[in-house]
Scaffold this motif. Structure first.
Motif, PDB file in Angstrom:
ATOM      1  N   GLY A 205      58.382  56.248  53.565  1.00 14.01           N
ATOM      2  CA  GLY A 205      58.515  55.919  54.973  1.00 14.01           C
ATOM      3  C   GLY A 205      58.372  54.435  55.246  1.00 14.01           C
ATOM      4  O   GLY A 205      57.841  54.034  56.281  1.00 14.01           O
ATOM      5  N   ASN A 206      58.814  53.623  54.300  1.00 11.22           N
ATOM      6  CA  ASN A 206      58.752  52.156  54.401  1.00 11.22           C
ATOM      7  C   ASN A 206      57.307  51.632  54.493  1.00 11.22           C
ATOM      8  O   ASN A 206      57.045  50.550  55.003  1.00 11.22           O
ATOM      9  N   LYS A 207      56.379  52.438  53.987  1.00 13.30           N
ATOM     10  CA  LYS A 207      54.998  51.998  53.840  1.00 13.30           C
ATOM     11  C   LYS A 207      54.670  51.936  52.359  1.00 13.30           C
ATOM     12  O   LYS A 207      55.332  52.588  51.538  1.00 13.30           O
ATOM     13  N   PHE A 208      53.639  51.168  52.023  1.00  8.32           N
ATOM     14  CA  PHE A 208      53.342  50.918  50.622  1.00  8.32           C
ATOM     15  C   PHE A 208      51.883  51.250  50.317  1.00  8.32           C
ATOM     16  O   PHE A 208      50.978  50.906  51.088  1.00  8.32           O
ATOM     17  N   TYR A 209      51.696  51.916  49.192  1.00 13.02           N
ATOM     18  CA  TYR A 209      50.359  52.368  48.805  1.00 13.02           C
ATOM     19  C   TYR A 209      50.089  51.935  47.363  1.00 13.02           C
ATOM     20  O   TYR A 209      50.814  52.321  46.433  1.00 13.02           O
ATOM     21  N   LEU A 210      49.081  51.128  47.201  1.00 10.63           N
ATOM     22  CA  LEU A 210      48.702  50.641  45.882  1.00 10.63           C
ATOM     23  C   LEU A 210      47.638  51.586  45.315  1.00 10.63           C
ATOM     24  O   LEU A 210      46.627  51.856  45.967  1.00 10.63           O
ATOM     25  N   PHE A 211      47.863  52.096  44.121  1.00  5.62           N
ATOM     26  CA  PHE A 211      46.924  53.010  43.497  1.00  5.62           C
ATOM     27  C   PHE A 211      45.618  52.305  43.138  1.00  5.62           C
ATOM     28  O   PHE A 211      45.624  51.304  42.424  1.00  5.62           O
ATOM     29  N   ILE A 249      52.925  44.005  52.723  1.00  3.39           N
ATOM     30  CA  ILE A 249      53.665  43.252  51.706  1.00  3.39           C
ATOM     31  C   ILE A 249      52.935  41.955  51.387  1.00  3.39           C
ATOM     32  O   ILE A 249      52.914  41.505  50.237  1.00  3.39           O
ATOM     33  N   GLU A 250      52.303  41.381  52.392  1.00  3.67           N
ATOM     34  CA  GLU A 250      51.551  40.139  52.177  1.00  3.67           C
ATOM     35  C   GLU A 250      50.409  40.372  51.187  1.00  3.67           C
ATOM     36  O   GLU A 250      50.150  39.531  50.319  1.00  3.67           O
ATOM     37  N   LYS A 251      49.733  41.499  51.321  1.00  2.50           N
ATOM     38  CA  LYS A 251      48.652  41.823  50.386  1.00  2.50           C
ATOM     39  C   LYS A 251      49.214  42.087  49.001  1.00  2.50           C
ATOM     40  O   LYS A 251      48.606  41.726  47.975  1.00  2.50           O
ATOM     41  N   LEU A 252      50.394  42.678  48.945  1.00  2.00           N
ATOM     42  CA  LEU A 252      51.027  42.945  47.655  1.00  2.00           C
ATOM     43  C   LEU A 252      51.379  41.650  46.922  1.00  2.00           C
ATOM     44  O   LEU A 252      51.520  41.659  45.700  1.00  2.00           O
ATOM     45  N   PHE A 261      54.965  49.743  38.324  1.00  2.00           N
ATOM     46  CA  PHE A 261      55.766  50.953  38.486  1.00  2.00           C
ATOM     47  C   PHE A 261      55.888  51.202  39.986  1.00  2.00           C
ATOM     48  O   PHE A 261      54.897  51.463  40.665  1.00  2.00           O
ATOM     49  N   LEU A 262      57.109  51.076  40.489  1.00  2.00           N
ATOM     50  CA  LEU A 262      57.393  51.274  41.905  1.00  2.00           C
ATOM     51  C   LEU A 262      57.928  52.683  42.091  1.00  2.00           C
ATOM     52  O   LEU A 262      59.003  53.031  41.597  1.00  2.00           O
ATOM     53  N   LEU A 263      57.161  53.500  42.783  1.00  2.00           N
ATOM     54  CA  LEU A 263      57.457  54.914  42.898  1.00  2.00           C
ATOM     55  C   LEU A 263      58.048  55.233  44.264  1.00  2.00           C
ATOM     56  O   LEU A 263      57.445  54.928  45.300  1.00  2.00           O
ATOM     57  N   GLY A 264      59.215  55.827  44.279  1.00  2.00           N
ATOM     58  CA  GLY A 264      59.838  56.194  45.552  1.00  2.00           C
ATOM     59  C   GLY A 264      61.081  57.023  45.308  1.00  2.00           C
ATOM     60  O   GLY A 264      61.788  56.818  44.318  1.00  2.00           O
ATOM     61  N   MET A 265      61.345  57.960  46.195  1.00  2.00           N
ATOM     62  CA  MET A 265      62.542  58.781  46.057  1.00  2.00           C
ATOM     63  C   MET A 265      63.788  57.905  46.102  1.00  2.00           C
ATOM     64  O   MET A 265      63.786  56.830  46.708  1.00  2.00           O
ATOM     65  N   LYS A 266      64.839  58.379  45.478  1.00  2.62           N
ATOM     66  CA  LYS A 266      66.095  57.634  45.461  1.00  2.62           C
ATOM     67  C   LYS A 266      66.571  57.396  46.887  1.00  2.62           C
ATOM     68  O   LYS A 266      66.604  58.310  47.711  1.00  2.62           O
ATOM     69  N   GLY A 267      66.889  56.147  47.209  1.00  2.03           N
ATOM     70  CA  GLY A 267      67.323  55.787  48.551  1.00  2.03           C
ATOM     71  C   GLY A 267      66.185  55.501  49.502  1.00  2.03           C
ATOM     72  O   GLY A 267      66.418  55.245  50.694  1.00  2.03           O
ATOM     73  N   GLU A 268      64.929  55.542  49.013  1.00  6.04           N
ATOM     74  CA  GLU A 268      63.771  55.278  49.869  1.00  6.04           C
ATOM     75  C   GLU A 268      63.868  53.871  50.458  1.00  6.04           C
ATOM     76  O   GLU A 268      64.139  52.890  49.769  1.00  6.04           O
ATOM     77  N   GLU A 269      63.652  53.789  51.761  1.00  7.57           N
ATOM     78  CA  GLU A 269      63.799  52.517  52.480  1.00  7.57           C
ATOM     79  C   GLU A 269      62.867  51.451  51.938  1.00  7.57           C
ATOM     80  O   GLU A 269      63.215  50.269  51.867  1.00  7.57           O
ATOM     81  N   GLY A 270      61.660  51.838  51.543  1.00  2.00           N
ATOM     82  CA  GLY A 270      60.688  50.867  51.061  1.00  2.00           C
ATOM     83  C   GLY A 270      61.137  50.131  49.808  1.00  2.00           C
ATOM     84  O   GLY A 270      60.802  48.957  49.616  1.00  2.00           O
ATOM     85  N   SER A 277      62.637  41.339  49.821  1.00  8.31           N
ATOM     86  CA  SER A 277      61.491  40.552  50.278  1.00  8.31           C
ATOM     87  C   SER A 277      61.219  39.376  49.330  1.00  8.31           C
ATOM     88  O   SER A 277      60.958  39.578  48.139  1.00  8.31           O
ATOM     89  N   SER A 278      61.236  38.165  49.866  1.00  8.17           N
ATOM     90  CA  SER A 278      60.934  36.990  49.050  1.00  8.17           C
ATOM     91  C   SER A 278      59.463  36.999  48.610  1.00  8.17           C
ATOM     92  O   SER A 278      59.124  36.489  47.536  1.00  8.17           O
ATOM     93  N   VAL A 279      58.612  37.587  49.434  1.00  7.32           N
ATOM     94  CA  VAL A 279      57.189  37.691  49.085  1.00  7.32           C
ATOM     95  C   VAL A 279      57.024  38.568  47.847  1.00  7.32           C
ATOM     96  O   VAL A 279      56.334  38.211  46.882  1.00  7.32           O
TER      97      VAL A 279
END
Length: 321
Positions: A205-211, A249-252, A261-270, A277-279
Motif C-alpha cells: 500500500g505504498n508504505k514501507f516496513y523495515l524488519f 523513505i527519509e529514515k530508509l 531484500f525488497l518484498l512486495g507483490m508484483k506491481g506493488e506501488e511501493g 526515489s533519489s533518496v
C-alpha cells in the motif's frame, strides 16, 4: 486293575481337556490383546497442557482446523480440512499444498466451523480474537488452545502437534532436517558474503516496513544464519508484538546495508516509488545493485518451518549461488 486304568484314562482326558481350554483361552486373550492394541491406536487419547489447562484430545483426528498454524501441520504431512483466510487474503506460500483446501475466516465463525465437521480444533493463544468462546468450540469438537509460548514458537508447535497426532518421530525428523539445512546455508552464506549486512524491507500500500532483527523471518536470518545486522535495524530494538510500524523513505536513507531484500507483490506501488526515489537510490545496496526484489512476501512475513525453508532457499539462491 481295569478299574484303575479306566480312572487313569479319565484323569488324563480331563487334564488334556483342561489344557485345550486353557490354550484356547490363551489364544483368545492374545487375539483380544492384539485387537485391543489395534483398537487402542484407533481410539487413543492424549492429555496435554494448554492455554486452558490440561485437555484430553484424540490422536486419530483427521478433520483438523488450525487457522494460521497450517505450516506446522503440513510439516508433519497433515492437511487441514480448512485454511486460514482474511477475506481473499491467504498464506500464499502454502498454496502449493493447500490450493484445493477451502477457506475459513480467521475469527472462526461458528457456522463455518460446524460446516467442516472437524474432529479437532486448534486455537491460537489469543482467544478473544475468535467469534466464539473456547467453550463454544469445545461443543463442536475437542479443542486445544496453544499456550503463549507455543503460539510464538513454531518448533514447539511442531513438537506439540506431533504428540497430538501420534507423529513424534516425524516431528523430530523434520526438525533435524531443518537444522541441517540451516547449517548448510550458513556455511554457504559465510563463504559468499562474509561480514556483509542484509536488511529486509516490506512494502504494501505504498508504505514501507523495515524488519526488526527478531521480526518473523528476520530471527532466522540473523540468529540462525548468522548474517550481520545493519546498524539502523539494530537500533530498532525488539519488534512490538505483531504490530508493524511504517517507516519513511527519509529514515530508509539511513539503511547502510550491503544487501536489501525488497518484498512486495508484483506491481506493488511501493516498489515503483523506491525505484524512482533519489533518496532510496542513494543507499549502498541500491548503488551497488544489491537490492533484491522478492515478489512473494508471504513466507518472509510468517513464522513456520516451511516459511523458514522457503526464505532460506531464496536467500541462498540470491546471495550464494
Amino acid at each position: 486293575m481295569l478299574r484303575r486304568n479306566k480312572s487313569y484314562l479319565i484323569n488324563i482326558c480331563i487334564i488334556l481337556g483342561l489344557a485345550l481350554i486353557i490354550s484356547a483361552c490363551g489364544s483368545d486373550n492374545n487375539e483380544s490383546s492384539s485387537s485391543s492394541k489395534e483398537n487402542g491406536n484407533n481410539n487413543a487419547e492424549i492429555t496435554l497442557d494448554s492455554k486452558k489447562g490440561k485437555v484430553t484430545i484424540p490422536q486419530n483426528a483427521e478433520r483438523i482446523i488450525a487457522p494460521y498454524h497450517e505450516d506446522a501441520l503440513l510439516a508433519l504431512g497433515v492437511t487441514p480440512v480448512a485454511k486460514w483466510a482474511i477475506g481473499n487474503s491467504i498464506q500464499n506460500y502454502l498454496e502449493d499444498q493447500l490450493k484445493d483446501v477451502p477457506k475459513i475466516e480467521w475469527n472462526l465463525p461458528l457456522e463455518q466451523v460446524m460446516k467442516y465437521n472437524p474432529d479437532l480444533i486448534i486455537l491460537s493463544n489469543t482467544l478473544d480474537s475468535y467469534e466464539g468462546s473456547y467453550e463454544d468450540y469445545q461443543k463442536i469438537a475437542p479443542t486445544y488452545a496453544l499456550t503463549d509460548e507455543a503460539a510464538g514458537n513454531w518448533r514447539k508447535q511442531i513438537k506439540i502437534f506431533g504428540k497430538m497426532l501420534g507423529k513424534e518421530d516425524k516431528a523430530e525428523k523434520v526438525l533435524n532436517q531443518y537444522d541441517q539445512k540451516v547449517s548448510n546455508a550458513k556455511e554457504k552464506l559465510n563463504k559468499a558474503i562474509g561480514d556483509e549486512t542484509v536488511a529486509m524491507v516490506w512494502t504494501m500500500g505504498n508504505k514501507f516496513y523495515l524488519f526488526e532483527k527478531d521480526r518473523h523471518i528476520a530471527d532466522v536470518v540473523y540468529s540462525k544464519l548468522g548474517i550481520n545486522v545493519p546498524e539502523v535495524v539494530d537500533s530498532l530494538g525488539k519488534a512490538p508484538n505483531d504490530a508493524w510500524n511504517a517507516i519513511s523513505i527519509e529514515k530508509l536513507s539511513e539503511l547502510k546495508a550491503d544487501h536489501v531484500f525488497l518484498l512486495g507483490m508484483k506491481g506493488e506501488e511501493g516498489i515503483k516509488t523506491l525505484q524512482n526515489s533519489s533518496v532510496w537510490q542513494s543507499i549502498p545496496a541500491a548503488q551497488s545493485g544489491n537490492v533484491h526484489v522478492m515478489n512473494d512476501p508471504s513466507h518472509w512475513t510468517n513464522q513456520g518451518l516451511i516459511a523458514s525453508k522457503k526464505t532460506i532457499d531464496a536467500i541462498v539462491e540470491t546471495l550464494a549461488e
